[in-house]
Write an enzyme that holds these catalytic residues in place. Structure first.
Site, mmCIF file in Angstrom:
data_model
loop_
_atom_site.group_PDB
_atom_site.id
_atom_site.type_symbol
_atom_site.label_atom_id
_atom_site.label_comp_id
_atom_site.label_asym_id
_atom_site.label_seq_id
_atom_site.Cartn_x
_atom_site.Cartn_y
_atom_site.Cartn_z
ATOM 1 N N SER A 262 0.855 -1.201 0.000
ATOM 2 C CA SER A 262 0.000 0.000 0.000
ATOM 3 C C SER A 262 0.886 1.245 0.000
ATOM 4 O O SER A 262 2.039 1.190 0.444
ATOM 5 C CB SER A 262 -0.844 0.025 1.273
ATOM 6 O OG SER A 262 -0.003 0.375 2.392
ATOM 7 N N ASP A 263 0.334 2.347 -0.455
ATOM 8 C CA ASP A 263 1.043 3.583 -0.167
ATOM 9 C C ASP A 263 0.884 3.831 1.338
ATOM 10 O O ASP A 263 0.050 3.220 1.997
ATOM 11 C CB ASP A 263 0.471 4.743 -1.001
ATOM 12 C CG ASP A 263 1.458 5.901 -1.067
ATOM 13 O OD1 ASP A 263 1.330 6.724 -1.975
ATOM 14 O OD2 ASP A 263 2.369 5.955 -0.208
ATOM 15 N N TRP A 264 1.700 4.736 1.843
ATOM 16 C CA TRP A 264 1.760 4.928 3.300
ATOM 17 C C TRP A 264 0.526 5.685 3.775
ATOM 18 O O TRP A 264 0.356 6.857 3.485
ATOM 19 C CB TRP A 264 3.042 5.666 3.658
ATOM 20 C CG TRP A 264 4.187 4.753 3.992
ATOM 21 C CD1 TRP A 264 4.902 4.716 5.160
ATOM 22 C CD2 TRP A 264 4.744 3.712 3.176
ATOM 23 N NE1 TRP A 264 5.881 3.748 5.113
ATOM 24 C CE2 TRP A 264 5.787 3.095 3.912
ATOM 25 C CE3 TRP A 264 4.467 3.227 1.902
ATOM 26 C CZ2 TRP A 264 6.547 2.036 3.416
ATOM 27 C CZ3 TRP A 264 5.215 2.168 1.412
ATOM 28 C CH2 TRP A 264 6.244 1.582 2.158
ATOM 29 N N GLY A 265 -0.344 4.938 4.425
ATOM 30 C CA GLY A 265 -1.587 5.553 4.889
ATOM 31 C C GLY A 265 -2.701 5.422 3.881
ATOM 32 O O GLY A 265 -3.686 6.149 3.927
#
Ligand code: GLC
Length: 745
Positions: A262-265
Site C-alpha cells: 500500500s502507499d503509506w496511509g
C-alpha cells in the site's frame, strides 16, 4: 550414479552447501515456489498476519522464529532516503546514509535511452543494496495528465510507451542487485491535490491505452517484484486494494506474482484490503508525509482486525495465504537471496552516472543564433542570475527528498568549468523559497535575502547589461505548489515574478539564456523573445557539472521532451475537456471524495495537440542539438502483410553538422481509418543514434501487431484491424521527417 557422482555428492554434503538438515525454505538452491510453500506450511496464523503489515515506518517483521528476515523498504525513485526513526518521519540522524542523489526520473525519461535507464537502475540499486534495503520505493511512472500535478518530476512523462520502455530497464537494473523495485503509484494517481480522495472516472479504453501500459511493461517486461498502490480511488474503490486493478488486471490478466504494497496511509478498511488484492500494509494513519498514530501496528487494518476476522470465520485463510506467499516470494528474491551482489554507495561510478544521465537529459529547447555553447572567442564576462543557480534541490519535494553526500549547484558547476578564464558575476534576481530543512535534513544554506524585488531586479539587470552573455537559472523548486508531493501547482505561471525579470534581463542584454529548472511544464510567455532556452531538470549531486558540460559544449545536448510544453492550460485535454481537480461526491462509506471525469479520454498530451491542431510552446519529443541531422527517406520491407507479420521500417540519419552528437529518432504509427476514433499518431518506437560529423547510420524499427492495435473495450481485448497504416519518422511529434505507408491484410 557412478563413483564420481557419489564422491561429488558426498563432498558437497560435507561442504555443507546442501546439508540434509537445512529446511527447504532456507535452501536457496531449491526452486522459489518450493521454498515459499515450505515456509508457509511452517507459519502460525499470527505469524502470517504479522508478515503482511509494517512493524515500523519502513519495515515489516518477517518471521523471527523461522529466520525469515525482516523486509526493509526505503524511498525513493531518485536516491536512497536517509534513515528515519523507527516510528517517526523525523531523521534518525545517522552519519552513514548520505547518498548519491540521481537526476529526477523526468530527466531520465528525457534521455530516451534505455541503456541509461539500466545504468540508473543498477546504480541506485547498488546504493539500496549497500544500505541493506530489500525494496526501493520507485520508480514512479504515473502519466503526466496535467502540468499542475505536483509529482510530475518523479515520473516519466505523458506517453505510456516512452514511460514503459524507460521503466523496464530501470526495474532490471535495480533488481539485478537483489533489491526489489516497487512500481508506483498503481494506478491513476495523476494529481496531488486531494490525493487521498480523488476518484478518477476513466473508461476502459483510456485505462488500457494510456494509464496501464507503462505499469504493464514494468510488471511483465521488467519483471517488477513489487508494486505500490496509489492513494486515490478508482471507480469508487481505493487503488491500493482495488479489485479491478489488483486482482483482475495486475494479478489476473498480467498473471503477476509479485507483492502489492500500500502507499503509506492508503488503507482505510479491513474487508476490502483482504479481498482487494493488497499484500502489505504500511504507514496506516499517516498521510504519507506527516502525522500518524504512533505504534499502531497491531491495530493496522490487516493486523488484529484481520486476525479476529479469520478466527470468527468472517474470512477464510485463502486470501491470507496468497498474501503471505507473495511476501515470502519478495523476501526470498531480496533479503534472503544469498547470491545478491554487495552494492556500493557514493562511488565514482555513481557520480559519473549521475552526471552522464543529467547531461543527456537536459533538453535544448531553443538556440537562436547559436548563442550556445559559450564561445570563448566571443565571451569573457558571464552574468549568472537567479535563485536556482545557488539553491540545493536534492532536498524537499516530499518522500523523494534526500540527504545527498554533496550537491554541485549550477553556479558552482560554472565556476568549476569557466572560473579561471572567465569573469563570472552572480546576482540573485529574485527570492523564492528559502527553506533549508526538510524533515530534519538541512541544506546548511541561508538563502534569506531582505532586499526588495526592485532592488534584486535592479542589481541583476545592471549585471546583465555589463556581461557578454547572461545565464538565468529559474523555474520551480521543491516547495509546496512547485514540484512537490501532496500539493499541486496553482497555475502554469513561473512563481516569484520571474516572467517580469526575464523580460527585463533580455531588454538589458539580448544574449540571454534561460535555464528552466523544473520537473513539469511551465508557461513561457517570453519564449519568442529569448534566444536560448534549456530545460534542465532536478539533476542531483552533479547538477552544476552536468549543466556546465552542456553550456560549454563539452556535452552536445541530445535530450528530448517527455511531455508537451503547453502554451496554456486550455491546450491540455485534462483542462479543456476533462475535469480537474474534480467535483465533490461520496464513497461507499459516505466519505467525501472528488470524482474526476477524465473526459479527454485517450487524448492526453500530443494526442490532444494533434487532434485539435494546436501549437504548443514546445512539442512532445522536441529537443535540439549543437549539430544538425538530416533524415533520409523511410522505407518498409513489405507494403502489405498480415497482422502476424512484422513490418521493418528503416531510415538513414546523417549528422550534417561539424560536431559529433546523438539524435533520438522517433517512430509514430498512424491508423487513418479505423472503426474507432484514434489519435493522429502514437509513439511506438524510438532509437538514439550517435553520429560523428558527416556520418550516416540506418535506424530500423520492427513494427508488430501490438504497435498497430487499439483496445476494444466492448471485446475487452486489443484489436489490430486490417487496413492502411503509416509509419511516421520524427525528430519530434511536430517535426515529421519521413513517412511510409503499409497495409495489414
Ligand atoms: C508517500 C508517497 C510514496 C512514498 C511513501 C513512503 O506518501 O506517496 O510515494 O513512497 O509515502 O514515504
Amino acid at each position: 550414479m557412478n563413483k564420481t557422482h557419489l564422491f561429488l555428492a558426498a563432498s558437497l554434503f560435507c561442504a555443507g552447501s546442501i546439508s540434509a538438515d537445512v529446511p527447504v525454505y532456507l535452501d536457496d538452491s531449491q526452486p522459489l515456489e518450493k521454498r515459499v510453500e515450505d515456509a508457509l506450511a511452517r507459519m502460525t496464523l499470527k505469524e502470517k498476519i504479522d508478515i503482511i503489515h509494517a512493524q515500523s515506518k519502513f519495515s515489516a517483521p518477517g518471521v523471527p522464529r523461522l529466520g525469515i528476515s525482516e523486509l526493509w523498504c526505503t524511498d525513493g525513485p531518485m536516491g536512497v532516503r536517509p534513515e528515519v526513526l523507527w516510528d517517526e518521519w523525523e531523521q534518525a540522524s545517522w552519519t552513514n546514509d548520505s547518498c548519491t542523489a540521481f537526476p529526477s526520473l523526468t530527466c531520465l525519461a528525457a534521455t530516451w535511452d534505455p541503456e541509461l535507464s539500466r545504468l540508473y537502475g543498477k546504480s541506485i540499486g547498488e546504493e539500496a543494496r549497500f544500505r541493506n534495503k530489500a525494496v526501493i520505493l520507485g520508480p514512479g511512472i504515473n502519466i503526466y495528465r496535467t502540468p499542475l500535478n505536483g509529482r510530475n518530476f518523479e515520473y516519466m512523462g505523458e506517453d505510456p510507451y516512452l514511460a514503459g520502455r524507460m521503466a523496464v530497464d530501470y526495474v532490471k537494473g535495480v533488481q539485478d542487485n537483489g533489491v526489489a523495485v516497487c512500481v508506483k503509484h498503481f494506478a491513476l494517481n495523476n494529481n496531488e491535490i486531494n490525493r487521498h480522495t480523488s476518484n478518477p472516472i476513466v473508461d476502459d479504453r483510456t485505462l488500457y491505452e494510456i494509464y496501464l501500459p507503462a505499469f504493464k511493461a514494468a510488471a511483465i517486461d521488467g519483471g517488477a517484484w513489487s508494486f505500490m498502490g496509489g492513494y486515490n480511488l478508482f471507480r469508487g474503490e481505493h487503488a491500493s486494494y482495488n479489485p479491478i486493478l489488483m486482482n483482475d488486471i495486475l494479478k489476473g490478466e498480467w498473471n503477476w506474482d509479485g507483492a502489492v504494497i500500500s502507499d503509506w496511509g492508503a488503507v482505510h478498511d479491513t474487508e476490502t484490503a483482504v479481498t482487494g488484492g493488497l499484500d502489505m500494509e504500511f504507514g496506516s494513519w499517516t498521510n504519507g508525509l506527516t502525522n500518524g498514530v504512533s505504534n499502531a501496528y497491531d491495530n493496522y487494518w490487516l493486523a488484529n482486525p484481520y486476525l479476529e476476522g479469520i478466527k470468527s470465520g468472517k474470512y477464510s485463510e485463502k486470501e491470507l495465504n496468497d498474501k503471505v506467499r507473495r511476501v515470502l516470494r519478495l523476501t526470498f528474491r531480496t533479503a534472503m537471496n544469498r547470491n545478491r551482489p554487495w552494492g556500493s554507495m557514493g562511488s565514482d561510478e555513481h557520480k559519473a552516472a549521475c552526471r552522464q544521465i543529467g547531461g543527456e537529459g537536459i533538453v535544448l529547447l531553443q538556440n537562436k543564433g547559436g548563442l550556445l555553447p559559450i564561445d570563448p572567442a566571443k565571451v569573457k564576462k558571464i552574468a549568472v542570475v537567479g535563485e536556482n543557480a545557488i539553491k540545493m534541490m536534492t532536498v524537499g519535494g516530499g518522500s523523494s527528498s534526500l540527504k545527498a553526500a554533496y550537491e554541485i549547484t549550477p553556479l558552482q558547476g560554472l565556476r568549476n568549468r569557466f572560473g579561471k578564464d572567465f569573469d563570472i558575476t552572480y546576482s540573485r534576481g529574485y527570492v523564492g523559497d528559502t527553506l533549508g530543512d526538510y524533515n530534519g535534513v538541512k541544506t546548511n544554506q541561508d538563502l534569506r535575502d531582505f532586499r526588495t524585488p526592485e532592488e534584486l531586479r535592479a542589481e541583476a539587470v545592471d549585471a546583465a547589461s555589463k556581461a557578454d552573455i547572461v545565464l538565468f537559472f529559474g523555474g520551480l523548486n521543491k516547495a509546496n505548489h512547485n514540484d512537490a508531493e501532496d500539493s499541486d501547482r496553482l497555475s502554469m505561471e513561473l512563481p516569484y515574478g520571474q516572467d517580469e525579470l526575464i523580460e527585463a534581463l533580455v531588454k538589458a542584454n539580448p544574449n540571454l539564456v534561460v535555464v528552466n529548472i523544473s520537473g513539469t511544464g511551465v508557461a513561457m510567455p517570453w519564449a519568442s523573445k529569448v534566444p536560448a532556452i534549456l530545460q534542465a531538470w532536478y539533476l542531483g549531486n552533479e547538477t552544476g557539472n552536468a549543466l556546465a558540460d552542456v553550456i560549454s559544449g563539452d556535452v552536445n545536448p541530445s535530450g528530448k521532451l517527455p511531455y508537451t510544453y503547453y502554451a496554456d492550460l486550455m491546450q491540455c485535454g485534462a483542462h479543456k475537456l476533462g475535469e480537474y481537480p474534480g467535483t465533490p461526491a461520496k464513497d461507499k462509506f459516505g466519505n467525501d471524495i472528488f470524482d474526476i471525469p477524465y473526459n479527454e479520454g485517450i487524448y492526453v498530451g500530443y494526442r490532444f495537440i494533434d487532434k485539435n491542431k494546436l501549437k504548443p510552446t514546445f512539442p512532445f519529443g522536441h529537443g535540439l542539438s549543437y549539430t544538425t541531422f538530416k533524415y533520409g527517406k523511410a522505407t518498409v520491407d513489405k507494403t502489405t502483410g498480415s497482422a502476424a507479420d512484422t513490418f521493418t521500417v528503416t531510415v538513414p540519419v546523417t549528422n550534417t553538422g561539424s560536431r559529433k552528437g546523438s539524435e533520438i529518432v522517433e517512430l509514430y504509427i498512424s491508423d487513418p481509418k479505423a472503426s474507432v476514433d484514434r489519435p493522429v499518431k502514437e509513439l511506438k518506437g524510438f532509437r538514439k543514434v550517435a553520429l560523428m560529423p558527416g556520418e550516416t547510420k540506418t535506424v530500423s524499427f520492427e513494427i508488430g501487431k501490438d504497435d498497430l492495435s487499439f483496445f476494444d473495450a466492448k471485446k475487452h481485448e486489443w484489436v489490430c484491424e486490417p487496413g492502411d497504416f503509416e509509419a511516421l519518422i520524427g525528430a519530434s511529434s511536430a517535426d515529421i521527417r519521413s513517412k511510409v505507408k503499409f497495409a495489414v491484410k
